[in-house]
Design an enzyme around this catalytic site. Structure first.
Site, PDB file in Angstrom:
ATOM      1  N   SER A 152      67.403   3.961  47.781  1.00 33.61           N
ATOM      2  CA  SER A 152      68.101   2.742  48.213  1.00 33.61           C
ATOM      3  C   SER A 152      68.476   2.845  49.702  1.00 33.61           C
ATOM      4  O   SER A 152      67.595   3.117  50.523  1.00 33.61           O
ATOM      5  CB  SER A 152      69.307   2.523  47.300  1.00 33.61           C
ATOM      6  OG  SER A 152      69.794   1.226  47.462  1.00 33.61           O
ATOM      7  N   ASP A 194      63.401  -4.762  40.326  1.00 37.75           N
ATOM      8  CA  ASP A 194      64.235  -4.532  41.510  1.00 37.75           C
ATOM      9  C   ASP A 194      64.027  -5.703  42.463  1.00 37.75           C
ATOM     10  O   ASP A 194      62.902  -5.947  42.925  1.00 37.75           O
ATOM     11  CB  ASP A 194      63.792  -3.207  42.165  1.00 37.75           C
ATOM     12  CG  ASP A 194      64.645  -2.827  43.361  1.00 37.75           C
ATOM     13  OD1 ASP A 194      65.453  -3.667  43.822  1.00 37.75           O
ATOM     14  OD2 ASP A 194      64.489  -1.690  43.843  1.00 37.75           O
ATOM     15  N   HIS A 219      66.530  -1.349  39.836  1.00 35.60           N
ATOM     16  CA  HIS A 219      67.023  -0.546  40.955  1.00 35.60           C
ATOM     17  C   HIS A 219      67.878   0.609  40.405  1.00 35.60           C
ATOM     18  O   HIS A 219      68.800   0.382  39.625  1.00 35.60           O
ATOM     19  CB  HIS A 219      67.861  -1.440  41.871  1.00 35.60           C
ATOM     20  CG  HIS A 219      68.062  -0.882  43.238  1.00 35.60           C
ATOM     21  ND1 HIS A 219      67.044  -0.830  44.158  1.00 35.60           N
ATOM     22  CD2 HIS A 219      69.153  -0.326  43.839  1.00 35.60           C
ATOM     23  CE1 HIS A 219      67.508  -0.281  45.284  1.00 35.60           C
ATOM     24  NE2 HIS A 219      68.778   0.038  45.107  1.00 35.60           N
TER      25      HIS A 219
END
Ligand SMILES: *[C@@H]1O[C@H](CO)[C@@H](O)[C@H](O)[C@H]1NC(C)=O
Ligand SMILES: *[C@@H]1O[C@H](CO)[C@@H](O)[C@H](O)[C@H]1NC(C)=O
Ligand SMILES: *[C@@H]1O[C@H](CO)[C@@H](O)[C@H](O)[C@H]1NC(C)=O
Ligand SMILES: *[C@@H]1O[C@H](CO)[C@@H](O)[C@H](O)[C@H]1NC(C)=O
Length: 340
Positions: free
Chosen positions: A179, A280, A310
């Protein structure tokens, strides 16, 4: 929780509940005036201490890089392979994974239990030394503090190899991050190409659902809005407190393949493995990142998990999470044998 008409990945109830709780509390801690409620977050974010006594063959230690700025890293060392008990030669040199945690540049730390667990898995299952970087966060510190902190950790390692286990091989370094940590790993890889390190050689980049963005709203952002972890309101807030005041999301730090991007073509950029998930909302940006690496003449590989959201790798109970570790291991082993 997601509304019934939104697409949903298949996830165990426990994972869904913990994500939903996490998101509610996260939203509650982000203020519209661009500050966060650290007191609330400190209570909520589960942390683990470093443990010198090996657990499952991994020992950990926190090492300070810059006390004033609170830059430090957690070092994960596989203990079963450090010295042979009978003096046999198990001291083969180990690669290093320099890991940058996610959390939108704002949340979590190298001491967060979820990252302590993930780095232990990398260390034990791949048999590598892991350096998990603690950098200064937004909104207290904006871009480029996070990139500078990451680079300063690399410089510290380059100059202070003796602080690491004897069998470390700094000519086999990998940068990794998930991320926002994937965003950091990319930009720090660019900096590493120009830094002229003496000992450190970055031979691979592991980009795990990296956080990139731009002004445009992509199809996935619209289609998956609010369905899982990522919402445009959240990512807009995170970019706003990260990017320099007065700039928009097409800044090169976010829109990494856009017109303000760093030209990679002349750099000795490391081979890159990009992980993406079909659920995601950031997937379109991540695929463009992969495409752009290829267009820039770099070696890159894309691994897609069509049913994953995610942050899926942080749930060790998911079979995909184990598969993910194997794929990282394969990439590292291949890069190590090809760079001999
Ligand atoms: C932002 O809001 C919080 C909570 O309302 C307040 O305590 C804080 O002083 C504000 N900060 C700024 C910079 O306006
Ligand atoms: C020790 O290292 C070797 C070579 O990297 C590896 O094959 C083996 O699995 C490791 N042993 C343990 C217990 O991790
Ligand atoms: C290496 O370690 C020493 C002693 O801790 C420190 O003074 C120095 O700043 C370190 N080097 C870098 C580049 O951080
Ligand atoms: C980046 O910026 C360009 C130019 O403003 C824009 O066309 C593009 O949609 C943005 N996003 C990406 C992912 O390139």
């Amino acid at each position: 929780m997601s509304s019934p008409n939104k697409p949903k990945p298949l996830l165990p109830l426990k994972a869904r509940l913990s994500i939903s709780l996490l998101m509610t509390l996260t939203d509650a801690s982000c203020r519209s005036n661009g500050t966060v409620n650290r007191r609330l977050l400190n209570i909520l974010e589960r942390k683990s201490l470093a443990k010198a006594t090996p657990i499952n063959g991994v020992s950990t230690k926190d090492i300070t890089v810059n006390a004033e700025c609170n830059i430090w890293f957690r070092l994960f060392t596989p203990t079963d392979n450090v010295t042979g008990a009978e003096g046999d030669n198990k001291t083969a040199s180990l690669p290093v994974v320099i890991f940058f945690h996610g959390g939108g540049f704002t949340f979590l730390s190298a001491a967060s239990t979820s990252y302590d667990t993930l780095c232990r898995r990398f260390c034990r299952e791949i048999n590598v030394i892991v350096v998990s970087v603690n950098y200064r966060r937004t909104p207290e510190y904006r871009y480029p503090t996070q990139y500078e902190d990451g680079e300063s950790v690399l410089r510290f390692l380059d100059e202070n190899k003796s602080i690491l286990p004897k069998n470390v091989d700094l000519s086999k370094c990998f940068l990794a991050g998930d991320s926002a940590g994937g965003n950091l790993a990319h930009h720090i890889a660019v900096r590493a190409c120009k830094a002229g390190f003496q000992k450190i050689r970055v031979i691979g980049l592991i980009s795990i659902q990296p956080f990139f963005g731009g002004e445009e709203r992509t199809e996935a952002e619209i289609h998956l809005e609010g369905s899982f972890m990522i919402s445009m309101a959240r990512t807009d807030w995170l970019w706003k407190v990260f990017l320099p005041e007065g700039s928009n999301r097409d800044h090169g730090a976010a829109n990494v393949s856009g017109p303000n991007a760093e030209d990679l073509s002349g750099l000795d950029f490391p081979d890159t493995l990009v992980f993406v998930g079909g659920f995601d909302a950031l997937i379109d940006w991540q695929k463009r990142y992969y495409d752009w690496l290829k267009i820039s003449g770099k070696k890159a590989e894309l691994i897609e998990y069509p049913n994953m959201m995610h942050g899926f790798y942080a749930f060790p109970d998911l079979p995909e999470s184990s598969q993910f570790i194997f794929q990282v291991k394969d990439f590292i082993n291949n890069r190590v044998s090809n760079s001999k």
